[in-house]
Design an enzyme around this catalytic site. Structure first.
Site: not given
Ligand code: NAP
Length: 366
Positions: A169, A246, A346
């Protein structure tokens, strides 16, 4: 006097240009639809010695109630061209293209690389800045070129993916060169098979809907369904989506911190899933927020946590930036007290000089 060929408007309300819907007006405002507009805006602000703030899709910003001094430049360059390369496709998208339209187009062409990034608000230009990622994909893996205007020289420059210092990020555009470059276009190299997604929510949806050999379109359907369920697809009728997505980055903690959190998880009966990454273990910020006692739907005045996902701070209706920042700081403080982890905000907090809570939000705890 305002330059005739540029014509920035004065006192333009910025809240309607953001998904969170808070903040005051821009002293000067220009919507740039050409590269020339951007270069002229850089000169205009430089000649007058006023600050220049770049606004893209407005999905990742909190703008001060007092508004912003100087010139606010909304990058609204449009266009998306494609050409084939081998089995794949090169997409050249202008910075002002709505991000999800580009993802939808790539899925329509049947190429892989962006499908897990479906339903994310904002525009193309912001994606390399914070290396947008979700459900196992990140733009850095498919970006082949970033084109930008260098504010120091007014010239157009190009970066290959290796020049962008991409990380989780983050990128050089957010760190060492923060504020220096105005992204005007991004090129993506797409192809190959669909990302086999290992993320449980997406995998479960695909399984439940019998998409056993998922195409990129299946993965897009799954991601959109999961995001909607979490209130992460902008919908004017759903107050849970009046947010900046987020609000905190998922933190990476040390092994010792992870063990301490595991012990807390056992006490609280809330299992922790920590993912090993370079430098430690990635922990869901939403889990830490709930461990600190904040429930989805928590309210503080006109600001609240989404009832669908505690990681999104929402404008319940008529919130001020001060209220949003106040709640974010309150949550950050609660998480520090409960687990010792300093969450990092963020969204970009713009303006807010003299707001102690905004200053606290920027602190890293190091
Ligand atoms: P989530 O899917 O509940 O995931 C929470 C955390 O667990 C994140 O840090 C995610 O990593 C990690 N995670 C879950 N499954 C995984 C796997 N199989 N392998 C490795 N890491 C895993 O989170 P959420 O808040 O609902 O968000 C959904 C997705 O949207 C996530 O990937 C999150 O990073 C992304 N997101 C991105 C942004 C952005 O780019 N600005 C903003 C909001 C949410 P990761 O973060 O590496 O995915």
């Amino acid at each position: 006097m305002v330059a005739v060929d540029l014509g920035p408007q004065s006192h333009v309300p910025l809240a309607p240009l953001t998904t969170l819907g808070v903040g005051g007006a821009a002293r000067w405002f220009l919507r740039a639809v050409t590269l020339h507009d951007i270069q002229a805006a850089v000169r205009w602000a430089g000649d007058r010695g006023v600050p220049l703030t770049v606004l893209g899709g407005g999905s990742n910003v909190v703008i001060a109630d007092e508004g912003l001094e100087g010139l606010v430049l909304q990058v609204a360059l449009r266009g998306c061209e494609r050409r084939t390369q081998g089995d794949g496709l090169i997409l050249d998208a202008a910075a002002g293209e709505p991000w999800d339209a580009v993802v939808a187009a790539s899925v329509g062409y049947g190429v892989a690389g962006l499908e897990c990034l479906s339903g994310i608000p904002g525009s193309v230009g912001g994606t390399p800045v914070q290396n947008v990622g979700a459900y196992g994909q990140e733009v850095s893996r498919v970006i082949t070129r970033v084109t930008a205007v260098d504010r120091l020289t007014g010239r157009v420059v190009q970066f290959g993916p290796g020049d962008c210092a991409f990380g989780y990020r983050t990128s050089r555009f957010k760190t060492t060169d923060r504020g220096r470059y105005i992204v005007t276009a991004v090129q993506f190299g797409l192809g190959g098979g669909p990302a086999g997604t290992s993320y449980p929510d997406v995998a479960t949806w695909l399984h439940d809907h019998r998409r056993d050999v998922p195409t990129v379109a299946d993965v897009r359907d799954a991601v959109l369904a999961v995001r909607r369920r979490k209130g992460m697809v902008v919908d004017a009728a759903d107050v849970d989506t009046h947010s900046a997505g987020s609000f905190f980055v998922n933190p990476v903690v040390s092994a010792a911190q992870r063990d301490a959190l595991d012990a807390r998880a056992a006490e609280a009966g809330k299992p922790l899933v920590a993912h090993p990454v370079e430098g430690g273990f990635k922990v869901p910020a939403a889990w830490l927020i709930q461990l600190a006692g904040f429930r989805p739907g928590y309210r503080m005045g006109q600001a609240g946590l989404s009832s669908k996902h505690p990681l999104a701070i929402i404008n319940v209706g008529g919130a001020s930036a001060r209220a949003i920042i106040g709640l974010a700081a309150h949550v950050k403080r609660g998480v520090i007290e409960s687990s010792g982890v300093w969450l990092q905000a963020e969204p970009e907090v713009l303006g807010c000089e003299g707001n102690d809570e905004a200053a606290f939000l920027r602190q890293t705890g190091e």
